[in-house]
Write an enzyme that holds these catalytic residues in place. Structure first.
Site, PDB file in Angstrom:
ATOM      1  N   LYS A  22       0.853  -1.204   0.000  1.00  0.00           N
ATOM      2  CA  LYS A  22       0.000   0.000   0.000  1.00  0.00           C
ATOM      3  C   LYS A  22       0.883   1.246   0.000  1.00  0.00           C
ATOM      4  CE  LYS A  22      -1.769   1.639   4.006  1.00  0.00           C
ATOM      5  NZ  LYS A  22      -1.482   3.037   4.312  1.00  0.00           N
ATOM      6  N   ASN A  23       1.877   1.283   0.859  1.00  0.00           N
ATOM      7  CA  ASN A  23       2.647   2.522   1.050  1.00  0.00           C
ATOM      8  C   ASN A  23       3.688   2.779  -0.035  1.00  0.00           C
ATOM      9  OD1 ASN A  23       1.035   3.012   3.195  1.00  0.00           O
ATOM     10  ND2 ASN A  23       2.557   2.474   4.758  1.00  0.00           N
ATOM     11  N   CYS A 116      -5.818  12.099  11.674  1.00  0.00           N
ATOM     12  CA  CYS A 116      -6.569  10.845  11.730  1.00  0.00           C
ATOM     13  C   CYS A 116      -6.440  10.339  13.172  1.00  0.00           C
ATOM     14  CB  CYS A 116      -6.018   9.832  10.734  1.00  0.00           C
ATOM     15  SG  CYS A 116      -4.350   9.328  11.159  1.00  0.00           S
ATOM     16  N   ARG A 121      -0.888  14.493  12.051  1.00  0.00           N
ATOM     17  CA  ARG A 121      -0.390  14.307  10.685  1.00  0.00           C
ATOM     18  C   ARG A 121      -0.102  15.634   9.965  1.00  0.00           C
ATOM     19  NH1 ARG A 121      -1.751   8.968   9.418  1.00  0.00           N
ATOM     20  NH2 ARG A 121       0.040   9.011   8.061  1.00  0.00           N
ATOM     21  N   ASP A 304       4.089   1.043  12.156  1.00  0.00           N
ATOM     22  CA  ASP A 304       2.877   0.381  11.636  1.00  0.00           C
ATOM     23  C   ASP A 304       2.725  -1.035  12.179  1.00  0.00           C
ATOM     24  OD1 ASP A 304       3.076   1.905   8.320  1.00  0.00           O
ATOM     25  OD2 ASP A 304       2.436   2.667  10.267  1.00  0.00           O
ATOM     26  N   ARG A 396      -8.908  -0.623   4.177  1.00  0.00           N
ATOM     27  CA  ARG A 396      -8.087   0.438   3.577  1.00  0.00           C
ATOM     28  C   ARG A 396      -6.702  -0.092   3.216  1.00  0.00           C
ATOM     29  NH1 ARG A 396      -8.297   6.171   6.400  1.00  0.00           N
ATOM     30  NH2 ARG A 396      -6.832   6.339   4.686  1.00  0.00           N
TER      31      ARG A 396
HETATM   32  C1  EPZ Z   1       3.886   7.119   6.091  1.00  0.00           C
HETATM   33  O1  EPZ Z   1       3.060   8.136   6.641  1.00  0.00           O
HETATM   34  C2  EPZ Z   1       2.999   5.878   6.018  1.00  0.00           C
HETATM   35  N1  EPZ Z   1       1.866   6.155   5.141  1.00  0.00           N
HETATM   36  C3  EPZ Z   1       2.497   5.533   7.423  1.00  0.00           C
HETATM   37  O2  EPZ Z   1       1.734   4.343   7.322  1.00  0.00           O
HETATM   38  C4  EPZ Z   1       3.718   5.261   8.306  1.00  0.00           C
HETATM   39  O3  EPZ Z   1       3.265   4.999   9.629  1.00  0.00           O
HETATM   40  C5  EPZ Z   1       4.620   6.497   8.313  1.00  0.00           C
HETATM   41  O4  EPZ Z   1       5.005   6.822   6.951  1.00  0.00           O
HETATM   42  C6  EPZ Z   1       5.900   6.271   9.118  1.00  0.00           C
HETATM   43  O5  EPZ Z   1       6.573   5.169   8.619  1.00  0.00           O
HETATM   44  C7  EPZ Z   1       2.048   6.107   3.789  1.00  0.00           C
HETATM   45  O6  EPZ Z   1       3.134   5.868   3.302  1.00  0.00           O
HETATM   46  C8  EPZ Z   1       0.837   6.358   2.955  1.00  0.00           C
HETATM   47  P1  EPZ Z   1       5.789  10.567   8.217  1.00  0.00           P
HETATM   48  P2  EPZ Z   1       3.599   9.673   6.653  1.00  0.00           P
HETATM   49  O7  EPZ Z   1       5.675  11.799   7.420  1.00  0.00           O
HETATM   50  O8  EPZ Z   1       4.357   9.946   5.439  1.00  0.00           O
HETATM   51  C9  EPZ Z   1       5.727  13.914  11.530  1.00  0.00           C
HETATM   52  C10 EPZ Z   1      -0.127   2.947   7.669  1.00  0.00           C
HETATM   53  O9  EPZ Z   1      -0.692   2.481   8.666  1.00  0.00           O
HETATM   54  N2  EPZ Z   1       5.624  14.853  10.408  1.00  0.00           N
HETATM   55  O10 EPZ Z   1       7.032   9.743   8.152  1.00  0.00           O
HETATM   56  O11 EPZ Z   1       2.445  10.549   6.988  1.00  0.00           O
HETATM   57  C11 EPZ Z   1       4.420  13.165  11.759  1.00  0.00           C
HETATM   58  O12 EPZ Z   1       3.556  13.924  12.579  1.00  0.00           O
HETATM   59  C12 EPZ Z   1       0.334   4.398   7.669  1.00  0.00           C
HETATM   60  O13 EPZ Z   1       0.101   2.312   6.601  1.00  0.00           O
HETATM   61  C13 EPZ Z   1       5.717  16.212  10.650  1.00  0.00           C
HETATM   62  O14 EPZ Z   1       5.880  16.650  11.785  1.00  0.00           O
HETATM   63  O15 EPZ Z   1       4.570   9.597   7.908  1.00  0.00           O
HETATM   64  C14 EPZ Z   1       4.852  11.901  12.416  1.00  0.00           C
HETATM   65  O16 EPZ Z   1       5.004  12.135  13.810  1.00  0.00           O
HETATM   66  C15 EPZ Z   1       0.074   5.098   9.004  1.00  0.00           C
HETATM   67  N3  EPZ Z   1       5.603  17.068   9.607  1.00  0.00           N
HETATM   68  C16 EPZ Z   1       6.230  11.637  11.821  1.00  0.00           C
HETATM   69  O17 EPZ Z   1       6.651  12.870  11.203  1.00  0.00           O
HETATM   70  C17 EPZ Z   1       5.412  16.640   8.326  1.00  0.00           C
HETATM   71  O18 EPZ Z   1       5.355  17.483   7.400  1.00  0.00           O
HETATM   72  C18 EPZ Z   1       6.242  10.539  10.787  1.00  0.00           C
HETATM   73  O19 EPZ Z   1       5.445  10.954   9.735  1.00  0.00           O
HETATM   74  C19 EPZ Z   1       5.310  15.257   8.093  1.00  0.00           C
HETATM   75  C20 EPZ Z   1       5.414  14.380   9.155  1.00  0.00           C
END
Ligand code: EPZ
Length: 414
Positions: A22-23, A116, A121, A304, A396
């Site tokens: 998915k990711n 969410c 996020r 995850d 999802r």
């Molecule tokens: C991706 O989400 C994945 N989703 C998530 O999987 C996964 O948990 C996450 O990466 C971490 O590995 C997809 O790829 C579609 P991040 P993403 O940006 O990109 C903070 C699942 O269950 N952050 O690495 O949203 C954020 O708040 C999903 O499959 C900022 O502060 O994750 C979080 O604490 C859930 N500012 C941390 O970084 C930003 O602009 C990690 O977020 C972006 C993120």
């Protein structure tokens, strides 16, 4: 909302093939916007999140043909650069389309992706990366309007190795003038998959899988066909579900390297795990041992996998400490597990899980994707029947999860 009725106490044994990631699929579907050509993707999981992303591409003007896990995306005829608010709210990860739209059309409009159940996020790192590339951003009335005369390559250092921000900046800089360096980039395997398809299109991206990614701007990209990598989180989820029931499984079509942290922890719990090129074989112990886990960016233990692994630890021998370092509210599932007899205490970003002899079936409610998977695992091991409500969350991100589990001995009525 629909539900799963699960008969607990059945050992899971057999062979399973893992679906596409998915990711990895979501940013790769976004990449198909870039070249204005007819692209063919294989091994795309047939799940709500990929189907919703394809729905948005159709609204933008792409021609989409779906044949189960093979998707043809013709992006030659995109008419609008505005991502519909309703769909943006339903699928926050569609923010990943922004980078590709801005890259190709120097223009994109989208609404703030909502938070969410697992956290707020934010997308500040995405937007600050865009600004550094010379993209003007106007935020008003809940909409974000991006436009650029020219996108000029530059050095961008991320405060946090954000997966989404790394991917969005990669997509936004493939046609930039000159070179872009993304420092403190995320190292996740899904980012390597995105680099692979971009380079197959004729982009110049190197360093994915390390913390410095270099993108050298090109003028155009050609059509591509590409096979999406396996879903490492589905693989880890299935391994934990089998281990929790005391069973054994051969997982096919996986990359063991992608989840060696999870495999290592399963071995610490007493499982025997054997890995080959695209196979993982797991044999559970009579009784799992408690272990401590802390979630970290890749290559640390994946966030995850936290809820599913935590659910498995509720019936391990001993007390486990689970620390969630990535998202601010990823323990909601524990309240539902307590209804089944789990002994869990939450202190801030830590959960102390005291192993119990057994869980008892109950009516429980999923409130997010991976938390829902944790409840399914609990239902598989609990004594009696468990009803998991709101399984839409599971649909999802897991393709045919009930069918897969029933094919190795579970009894789930969905
Ligand atoms: C991706 O989400 C994945 N989703 C998530 O999987 C996964 O948990 C996450 O990466 C971490 O590995 C997809 O790829 C579609 P991040 P993403 O940006 O990109 C903070 C699942 O269950 N952050 O690495 O949203 C954020 O708040 C999903 O499959 C900022 O502060 O994750 C979080 O604490 C859930 N500012 C941390 O970084 C930003 O602009 C990690 O977020 C972006 C993120």
């Amino acid at each position: 909302m629909s539900n799963y009725i699960i008969e607990g106490g059945r050992k899971l044994e057999g062979e399973l093939k893992v679906s596409g990631s998915k990711n990895a699929s979501l940013p790769i579907i976004a990449a198909c916007i870039l070249n204005g050509k007819k692209n063919t993707l294989y091994n795309v999981p047939n799940i709500v999140d990929t189907n919703k992303t394809l729905e948005i591409l159709k609204i933008l003007g792409c021609n989409i043909k779906k044949n189960n896990n093979k998707i043809i995306i013709d992006s030659s005829n995109i008419k609008t650069h505005e991502i519909p608010d309703k769909l943006m709210r339903e699928l926050r990860s569609s923010v990943i389309l922004a980078g590709a739209l801005i890259s190709r059309f120097k223009n994109a409009v989208f609404s703030y992706p909502g938070g969410c159940d697992i956290g707020s996020r934010p997308i500040d790192l995405h937007l600050s990366g865009f600004k550094k590339l010379g993209i003007e951003i106007e935020e008003e009335g809940g909409y974000i309007r991006c436009k650029a005369e020219n996108i000029v390559g530059t050095d961008i250092t991320l405060d946090f190795p954000s997966v989404g921000a790394t991917e969005n900046i990669m997509l936004a800089s493939v046609f930039a003038e000159g070179e872009t360096l993304i420092k403190n980039a995320a190292l996740e395997p899904e980012i390597v998959d995105l680099q692979n398809i971009l380079n197959k299109m004729g982009a110049k991206v190197e360093g994915a899988g390390t913390n410095i990614i270099k993108i050298t701007g090109v003028k155009r990209l050609k059509e591509v066909s590409y096979n999406i990598m396996p879903d490492r989180i589905e693989a880890g989820t299935l391994l934990c579900m089998v281990a929790a029931t005391g069973g054994n499984v051969k997982l096919k079509g996986v990359v063991p390297e992608h989840i060696y942290q999870v495999i290592y922890k399963l071995e610490e719990c007493g499982c025997k795990v054997e890995c080959q090129k695209d196979l993982i074989m797991l044999q559970s112990p009579k009784k799992l041992k408690a272990v401590d886990i802390k979630t970290m960016p890749y290559p640390g233990f994946p966030t995850d996998m936290q809820s599913v692994f935590g659910a498995m630890l509720t019936i391990a021998k001993g007390t486990s400490l689970v620390i969630e370092n990535i998202f601010e509210s990823r323990f909601k599932y524990t309240n539902e597990l307590k209804r089944m007899g789990a002994k869990i205490t939450i202190e801030g970003k830590s959960a102390v899980i005291k192993g119990v002899k057994k869980l008892t079936g109950a009516e429980v409610e999923a409130s997010d994707l991976r938390g829902g998977a944790a409840l399914v695992l609990a239902g598989l091991v609990a004594k009696g029947e468990t009803k998991v409500e709101n399984i839409e969350y599971l649909l999802r991100g897991y393709e045919n999860l009930d069918k897969k589990l029933n094919s190795i001995g579970a009894k789930i009525i969905g």
